[in-house]
Design an enzyme around this catalytic site. Sequence first.
Site, PDB file in Angstrom:
ATOM      1  CB  SER A 120       2.315  11.936   6.884  1.00 41.37           C
ATOM      2  OG  SER A 120       1.008  12.249   6.705  1.00 41.37           O
ATOM      3  NE  ARG A 159      -8.629   5.829   8.700  1.00 37.71           N
ATOM      4  CZ  ARG A 159      -7.450   6.486   9.216  1.00 37.71           C
ATOM      5  NH1 ARG A 159      -7.214   7.808   9.247  1.00 37.71           N
ATOM      6  NH2 ARG A 159      -6.501   5.464   9.545  1.00 37.71           N
ATOM      7  CG  ASP A 200       2.274  10.347  -1.112  1.00 37.78           C
ATOM      8  OD1 ASP A 200       1.268  10.593  -1.210  1.00 37.78           O
ATOM      9  OD2 ASP A 200       3.154  10.456   0.003  1.00 37.78           O
ATOM     10  CG  HIS A 256       0.670   9.539   2.469  1.00 29.16           C
ATOM     11  ND1 HIS A 256       1.650  10.621   2.270  1.00 29.16           N
ATOM     12  CD2 HIS A 256       0.202   9.849   3.549  1.00 29.16           C
ATOM     13  CE1 HIS A 256       1.929  11.134   3.316  1.00 29.16           C
ATOM     14  NE2 HIS A 256       1.079  10.881   4.117  1.00 29.16           N
ATOM     15  CG  ASP A 257      -1.134   4.252   4.481  1.00 30.31           C
ATOM     16  OD1 ASP A 257      -0.875   5.421   5.054  1.00 30.31           O
ATOM     17  OD2 ASP A 257      -2.036   3.649   4.610  1.00 30.31           O
TER      18      ASP A 257
END
Length: 532
Positions: free
Chosen positions: A246, A315, A476, A513-514
């Site tokens: 990232s 968040r 992603d 993405h995680d």
Amino acid sequence: MNTSRSVAVATRYALGTLTKPLSKPSRVAPPPKAVRWQSSQASRKIHQQTTRNAQAAEALAAEPQPYASTNPALAFPCLDAVESRSASLSRRSLSGPEPEYTTGNHLNFHSREPLLLDWGGILPEFNIAYETWGTLNKDKSNAILLHTGLSASSHAHSTDINPQPGWWEKFIGPGCPLDTDKYFVICTNVVGGCYGSTGPSSKDPANGERYATRFPILTMEDMVRAQFRLLDNLRIEKLYASVGSSMGGMQSLAAGVLFSERVGRVVSISGCARSHPYSIAMRHTQRQVLMMDPNWSRGFYYDGIPPHGGMKLAREIATVTYRSGPEWEQRFGRRRADPSKPPALCPDFLIETYLDHAGEKWCLQYDPNSLLYVSKAMDLFDLGQEHRTRINKLRADNEFRISAFEAGESVPSASNGDVCTLTLPDQPYEEQEGSSSTGVDEPVTVLDSHKPPKDLIAGLRPLANTPTLVLGVASDILFPAWQQREIATTLRRAGNRNVTHMELGEEKSLFGHDTFLLDLENVGGSVKEFLG
């Protein structure tokens, strides 16, 4: 006075059409007959008007009360929770700043040598929080620098002084991708962060007050330079590898470009060589909701209530970009938290409750100003040659500031000005339909990963001789897989003959993405094979 006349007079008094006499009138002689007839006619008119007024009053009384509602008001427990937290933080703020950001014990490196930043700012001194795993060999050739994501601390793996599991716990250790039987792994909290390294929540040595938004604008390269100060202190001349995911994937590339002679290998996972509009836009929206929170107070909130509401929303936005639609389709679908209850405007669907929980859990765990500064540094990232040339010139123009500081003189303003004077354009950007403002049709630029821009090729040329692993994930959406393809293709065009490019399709990972945090088999396996 008869009853009818009494009602009539009382009504006229109430409506303000008749004024009460100040005193009781005296008795006078009866009027002539003609006058008595006229008085009788007036009395009948008054009686008729009184009747109409009474009927109107009865009709008004029969109407619903003005504050009555057909339906009850909705409850908002999500807002109640925010207000309750504000009240609690307000009481706690009376005893000192709230909260303190920490992830446990770590090592510290403190540099008393000032650090000149890319955009002209100066850190007169700074601290780097870091942790290590494994053993540094005698010739100090087995060190791996692990770069973090945006909000991560140095605690990538448990240690003796901090036994809590780290954010890459399963990836570090004996026999793991970052094998501590072979390598000496170092992970830092970036400058600008809040987990032990110098950032906006730190105190400015000039006045003893927290920097807040007096903290200077940062870049990825500034963070990397600070990390290499730590390596200098550890007397590590050259890294075995620079590894990151990232934001860390961006920093890993930057380390190889800035210190190509000191980096043996580069691993960039779910990163990019330059930030693109979509990811900039998503980070922009996070900063906007945070800065619009009244408790943000333009960054000076440390002795009061932190902007927890804005942080929660930021968040939630971020979490949307970190995961993937296919995963959520399987995990949540269209299910509601409690189908037996009527729908609500507060979190109701399972996906809403998931995002709400993610925001609640995180809103007091990270410094809001650090989010602003570090995310902006990500937006500014561009390894293209044109941008690097401009920044290098700016750094050269500002070298005199460091000299003045070290000589104990007052530090003059940066060549580009210390105060942001940016203003919004008079006319907002508007979509153009079909043609440009000149009336001449212009071709639409289509991104082609097979033909990276010459500017980027020139910028990545320092990595021509550095073995590099580039790994992307098809699901992603924050750093789409085409951005990793762009890195790999650009490196090859720059002359690098040792580029390994891996792309995980959706059949291998739906975590978006995680994935770099969760996929030990594919992500970890690729890293282990490349380093070994």
